[in-house]
Scaffold this motif. Structure first.
Motif, PDB file in Angstrom:
ATOM      1  N   MET A   1      -6.483 116.249  -8.882  1.00 44.09           N
ATOM      2  CA  MET A   1      -6.975 117.448  -9.545  1.00 44.09           C
ATOM      3  C   MET A   1      -7.804 117.360 -10.952  1.00 44.09           C
ATOM      4  SD  MET A   1      -5.897 121.070  -8.625  1.00 44.09           S
ATOM      5  CE  MET A   1      -6.503 122.417  -9.117  1.00 44.09           C
ATOM      6  N   PHE A   2      -6.839 116.851 -11.595  1.00 49.64           N
ATOM      7  CA  PHE A   2      -7.119 116.657 -13.314  1.00 49.64           C
ATOM      8  C   PHE A   2      -7.655 115.290 -13.261  1.00 49.64           C
ATOM      9  CE2 PHE A   2      -4.325 120.162 -13.148  1.00 49.64           C
ATOM     10  CZ  PHE A   2      -5.065 121.567 -13.500  1.00 49.64           C
ATOM     11  N   TYR A   3      -8.819 114.871 -13.561  1.00 51.34           N
ATOM     12  CA  TYR A   3      -9.114 113.528 -13.715  1.00 51.34           C
ATOM     13  C   TYR A   3     -10.385 113.737 -14.570  1.00 51.34           C
ATOM     14  CZ  TYR A   3     -12.419 114.273  -9.752  1.00 51.34           C
ATOM     15  OH  TYR A   3     -13.464 114.637  -9.298  1.00 51.34           O
ATOM     16  N   TYR A   4     -10.606 112.632 -15.383  1.00 56.66           N
ATOM     17  CA  TYR A   4     -11.887 112.387 -16.027  1.00 56.66           C
ATOM     18  C   TYR A   4     -12.378 110.921 -15.930  1.00 56.66           C
ATOM     19  CZ  TYR A   4      -8.641 110.929 -19.678  1.00 56.66           C
ATOM     20  OH  TYR A   4      -7.791 110.034 -20.458  1.00 56.66           O
ATOM     21  N   HIS A   5     -13.521 110.555 -16.510  1.00 59.73           N
ATOM     22  CA  HIS A   5     -13.968 109.372 -16.297  1.00 59.73           C
ATOM     23  C   HIS A   5     -14.283 108.760 -17.912  1.00 59.73           C
ATOM     24  CE1 HIS A   5     -15.006 109.079 -12.177  1.00 59.73           C
ATOM     25  NE2 HIS A   5     -15.653 110.380 -12.292  1.00 59.73           N
ATOM     26  N   THR A   6     -13.657 107.426 -18.279  1.00 60.50           N
ATOM     27  CA  THR A   6     -13.695 107.111 -19.425  1.00 60.50           C
ATOM     28  C   THR A   6     -14.766 105.461 -19.297  1.00 60.50           C
ATOM     29  OG1 THR A   6     -11.911 105.668 -19.385  1.00 60.50           O
ATOM     30  CG2 THR A   6     -11.963 107.870 -20.349  1.00 60.50           C
ATOM     31  N   ASN A   7     -15.405 105.298 -20.353  1.00 59.58           N
ATOM     32  CA  ASN A   7     -15.829 103.926 -20.374  1.00 59.58           C
ATOM     33  C   ASN A   7     -15.153 102.670 -20.838  1.00 59.58           C
ATOM     34  OD1 ASN A   7     -18.398 105.186 -19.637  1.00 59.58           O
ATOM     35  ND2 ASN A   7     -19.060 105.404 -21.495  1.00 59.58           N
ATOM     36  N   LYS A   8     -15.300 101.809 -20.103  1.00 57.64           N
ATOM     37  CA  LYS A   8     -14.579 100.528 -20.452  1.00 57.64           C
ATOM     38  C   LYS A   8     -15.266  99.751 -21.631  1.00 57.64           C
ATOM     39  CE  LYS A   8     -11.265  99.485 -16.841  1.00 57.64           C
ATOM     40  NZ  LYS A   8     -10.783  98.415 -15.897  1.00 57.64           N
ATOM     41  N   GLU A   9     -14.694  99.318 -22.591  1.00 55.87           N
ATOM     42  CA  GLU A   9     -15.330  98.399 -23.544  1.00 55.87           C
ATOM     43  C   GLU A   9     -14.696  97.183 -23.701  1.00 55.87           C
ATOM     44  OE1 GLU A   9     -15.939  98.939 -28.034  1.00 55.87           O
ATOM     45  OE2 GLU A   9     -16.768 100.793 -27.007  1.00 55.87           O
ATOM     46  N   VAL A  10     -15.421  95.960 -23.762  1.00 56.24           N
ATOM     47  CA  VAL A  10     -15.035  94.747 -23.745  1.00 56.24           C
ATOM     48  C   VAL A  10     -15.748  94.000 -24.927  1.00 56.24           C
ATOM     49  CG1 VAL A  10     -15.004  92.628 -22.277  1.00 56.24           C
ATOM     50  CG2 VAL A  10     -14.712  94.914 -21.194  1.00 56.24           C
ATOM     51  N   ARG A  11     -14.849  93.281 -25.873  1.00 51.10           N
ATOM     52  CA  ARG A  11     -15.462  92.525 -26.840  1.00 51.10           C
ATOM     53  C   ARG A  11     -15.343  91.010 -26.258  1.00 51.10           C
ATOM     54  NH1 ARG A  11     -15.443  95.181 -32.287  1.00 51.10           N
ATOM     55  NH2 ARG A  11     -15.466  97.409 -31.970  1.00 51.10           N
ATOM     56  N   VAL A  12     -16.700  90.418 -26.740  1.00 48.96           N
ATOM     57  CA  VAL A  12     -16.557  89.112 -26.253  1.00 48.96           C
ATOM     58  C   VAL A  12     -16.402  88.394 -27.665  1.00 48.96           C
ATOM     59  CG1 VAL A  12     -17.557  87.137 -25.250  1.00 48.96           C
ATOM     60  CG2 VAL A  12     -17.587  89.255 -24.100  1.00 48.96           C
ATOM     61  N   ARG A  13     -15.453  87.700 -28.006  1.00 45.97           N
ATOM     62  CA  ARG A  13     -15.491  87.142 -29.473  1.00 45.97           C
ATOM     63  C   ARG A  13     -15.748  85.675 -29.230  1.00 45.97           C
ATOM     64  NH1 ARG A  13     -11.396  89.550 -32.998  1.00 45.97           N
ATOM     65  NH2 ARG A  13     -11.432  91.613 -32.584  1.00 45.97           N
ATOM     66  N   ASN A  14     -16.972  85.417 -29.094  1.00 43.45           N
ATOM     67  CA  ASN A  14     -17.581  84.222 -28.835  1.00 43.45           C
ATOM     68  C   ASN A  14     -18.692  84.308 -29.947  1.00 43.45           C
ATOM     69  OD1 ASN A  14     -18.691  81.598 -28.224  1.00 43.45           O
ATOM     70  ND2 ASN A  14     -18.676  81.917 -26.047  1.00 43.45           N
ATOM     71  N   TRP A  15     -18.918  83.406 -30.937  1.00 40.57           N
ATOM     72  CA  TRP A  15     -20.043  83.400 -31.992  1.00 40.57           C
ATOM     73  C   TRP A  15     -21.176  82.736 -31.523  1.00 40.57           C
ATOM     74  CZ3 TRP A  15     -22.099  79.206 -34.021  1.00 40.57           C
ATOM     75  CH2 TRP A  15     -21.575  77.979 -33.885  1.00 40.57           C
ATOM     76  N   PRO A  16     -21.130  81.801 -30.528  1.00 37.84           N
ATOM     77  CA  PRO A  16     -22.508  81.430 -30.124  1.00 37.84           C
ATOM     78  C   PRO A  16     -23.161  82.257 -29.186  1.00 37.84           C
ATOM     79  CG  PRO A  16     -21.091  79.693 -29.842  1.00 37.84           C
ATOM     80  CD  PRO A  16     -20.214  80.701 -30.328  1.00 37.84           C
ATOM     81  N   LEU A  17     -22.566  82.937 -28.459  1.00 37.20           N
ATOM     82  CA  LEU A  17     -22.988  83.910 -27.621  1.00 37.20           C
ATOM     83  C   LEU A  17     -23.549  85.346 -28.381  1.00 37.20           C
ATOM     84  CD1 LEU A  17     -23.501  84.558 -24.639  1.00 37.20           C
ATOM     85  CD2 LEU A  17     -21.258  85.757 -24.535  1.00 37.20           C
ATOM     86  N   GLY A  18     -22.884  85.686 -29.334  1.00 40.75           N
ATOM     87  CA  GLY A  18     -23.228  86.486 -30.249  1.00 40.75           C
ATOM     88  C   GLY A  18     -24.525  86.271 -31.134  1.00 40.75           C
ATOM     89  N   CYS A  19     -24.576  84.993 -31.499  1.00 38.22           N
ATOM     90  CA  CYS A  19     -25.891  84.491 -31.983  1.00 38.22           C
ATOM     91  C   CYS A  19     -27.070  84.602 -31.234  1.00 38.22           C
ATOM     92  CB  CYS A  19     -25.904  83.164 -32.581  1.00 38.22           C
ATOM     93  SG  CYS A  19     -24.564  82.975 -34.049  1.00 38.22           S
ATOM     94  N   VAL A  20     -27.080  84.197 -29.834  1.00 37.58           N
ATOM     95  CA  VAL A  20     -27.980  84.319 -28.854  1.00 37.58           C
ATOM     96  C   VAL A  20     -28.250  85.898 -28.623  1.00 37.58           C
ATOM     97  CG1 VAL A  20     -28.635  84.101 -26.286  1.00 37.58           C
ATOM     98  CG2 VAL A  20     -27.163  81.978 -27.573  1.00 37.58           C
ATOM     99  N   LYS A  21     -27.411  86.544 -28.877  1.00 39.24           N
ATOM    100  CA  LYS A  21     -27.670  88.209 -28.279  1.00 39.24           C
ATOM    101  C   LYS A  21     -28.516  88.762 -29.704  1.00 39.24           C
ATOM    102  CE  LYS A  21     -25.565  92.594 -28.523  1.00 39.24           C
ATOM    103  NZ  LYS A  21     -24.801  93.377 -29.397  1.00 39.24           N
ATOM    104  N   PHE A  22     -27.973  88.296 -30.667  1.00 40.92           N
ATOM    105  CA  PHE A  22     -28.871  88.664 -31.857  1.00 40.92           C
ATOM    106  C   PHE A  22     -29.955  88.130 -32.245  1.00 40.92           C
ATOM    107  CE2 PHE A  22     -29.969  88.010 -36.532  1.00 40.92           C
ATOM    108  CZ  PHE A  22     -29.868  89.401 -37.072  1.00 40.92           C
TER     109      PHE A  22
END
Length: 113
Positions: A1-22
């Motif tokens: 009866m009492f419920y709510y939705h929250t977003n999940k947040e995931v941090r990927v700590r991979n600098w080559p992948l971060g450079c590609v995203k940037f």
């Protein structure tokens, strides 16, 4: 009866992948602004009606390039006897190497004699 939705947040700590995203994100943003907006659409120009006035003034040749409106200014015309393209020319006869050739412009073709 009492419920709510929250977003999940995931941090990927991979600098080559971060450079590609940037690189992809900034490349797309700069490519959109420079390529599409500026070069393709010309949206950096302000569109307006054309307004203006054109003025052309011809003046007689004068001594020492003074203003013709000045009353002491003297004319400096070349005499007709010293102009080779005039009938009154009295200087040395030169061979006109363009005589008899056909001159073509964008609109007409004429033969010189």
């Amino acid at each position: 009866m009492f419920y709510y939705h929250t977003n999940k947040e995931v941090r990927v700590r991979n600098w080559p992948l971060g450079c590609v995203k940037f690189v992809l994100m900034t490349g797309l943003i700069i490519g959109y602004i420079c390529g599409f907006q500026l070069l393709w659409n010309n949206s950096h120009y302000e569109r307006s009606d054309v307004r203006g006035v054109v003025r052309m003034q011809l003046q007689r040749p004068t001594m020492n390039r003074c203003s013709p409106s000045n009353s002491t200014c003297q004319s400096n015309f070349t005499s007709l006897e010293s102009l080779p393209y005039c009938d009154q020319y009295t200087g040395p006869k030169t061979l006109n190497k363009h005589r008899g050739e056909i001159f073509r412009s964008k609109y007409t073709a004429t033969r010189t004699t």
